[in-house]
Design a protein around this motif. Structure first.
Motif: not given
Ligand code: COA
Length: 146
Positions: A82-84, A89-92, A94-95, A116, A121, A124, A126-127, A130
């Motif tokens: 999963i990647f955003v 990011r932080r706008r839901g 990934a959800g 996994d 990470n 990840s 935390a995501m 959540h």
């Molecule tokens: C992990 C990732 C996919 C999350 O995407 P996102 O769209 O920002 O996630 P969401 O906005 O849906 O966040 C869902 C929850 O995850 C947690 N979360 C997401 N980013 C976070 C951060 N930087 N720090 C702490 N918690 C975080 C929070 O609980 C968040 O809810 P909130 O914003 O209401 O507090 C994104 O950060 C990413 O692409 N990272 C790089 C690639 C990666 O690591 N992928 C996972 C490999 S396993």
């Protein structure tokens, strides 16, 4: 609808995001993996998040028939990646992508969705928490040249 299933027409945009998540994988290998996923929609699914005409996130899932650590059933759905993009990011996003994966997994009849993440990470982790995943195990892989 901002989240949709990837098709062959999305290959270039989807591939560019894949390259950001898995930069060590050669471009040709990405293309091959994407084609293989599209050819087996009952075993693989890729979802894209599109906003303002550009694809800014993706999630991929598979049906895993081998035993998956921490799961109670088999086969299970597995969130393979999963990647955003940073600006979204932080706008839901990934959800929303994981919700689409869950829907797909239910439709193919599995009762568990596994995933996994690297030990380091913590974003990840935390995501996942959540989004309702529970941590099951921490493992370290080893190899030995033979
Ligand atoms: C992990 C990732 C996919 C999350 O995407 P996102 O769209 O920002 O996630 P969401 O906005 O849906 O966040 C869902 C929850 O995850 C947690 N979360 C997401 N980013 C976070 C951060 N930087 N720090 C702490 N918690 C975080 C929070 O609980 C968040 O809810 P909130 O914003 O209401 O507090 C994104 O950060 C990413 O692409 N990272 C790089 C690639 C990666 O690591 N992928 C996972 C490999 S396993």
């Amino acid at each position: 609808m901002k989240v949709r299933r990837a098709t062959v027409d999305d290959s270039a945009a989807w591939g560019r995001l894949r390259l950001q998540l898995w930069p060590d994988t050669p471009v040709d290998a990405h293309s091959g993996e994407q084609a293989a996923m599209l050819e087996a929609p009952d075993r693989f699914a890729a979802f894209l998040y599109e906003e303002g005409g550009s694809v800014c996130g993706f999630a991929e899932a598979s049906l895993r028939r081998d035993s998956v650590n921490g799961c109670e059933t088999s086969p299970v759905g597995f969130l393979e990646g999963i990647f955003v993009v940073p600006e979204h990011r932080r706008r839901g996003v990934a959800g929303q992508l994981v919700a689409a994966v869950e829907q797909w997994a239910r439709e193919i009849g599995v009762r568990e969705l596994a995933s996994d993440a690297d030990l380091a990470n913590t974003v990840s982790h935390a995501m996942h928490r959540h989004l309702g995943f529970e941590e099951t195990q921490r493992v370290v892989y080893f190899r030995k040249e033979l």
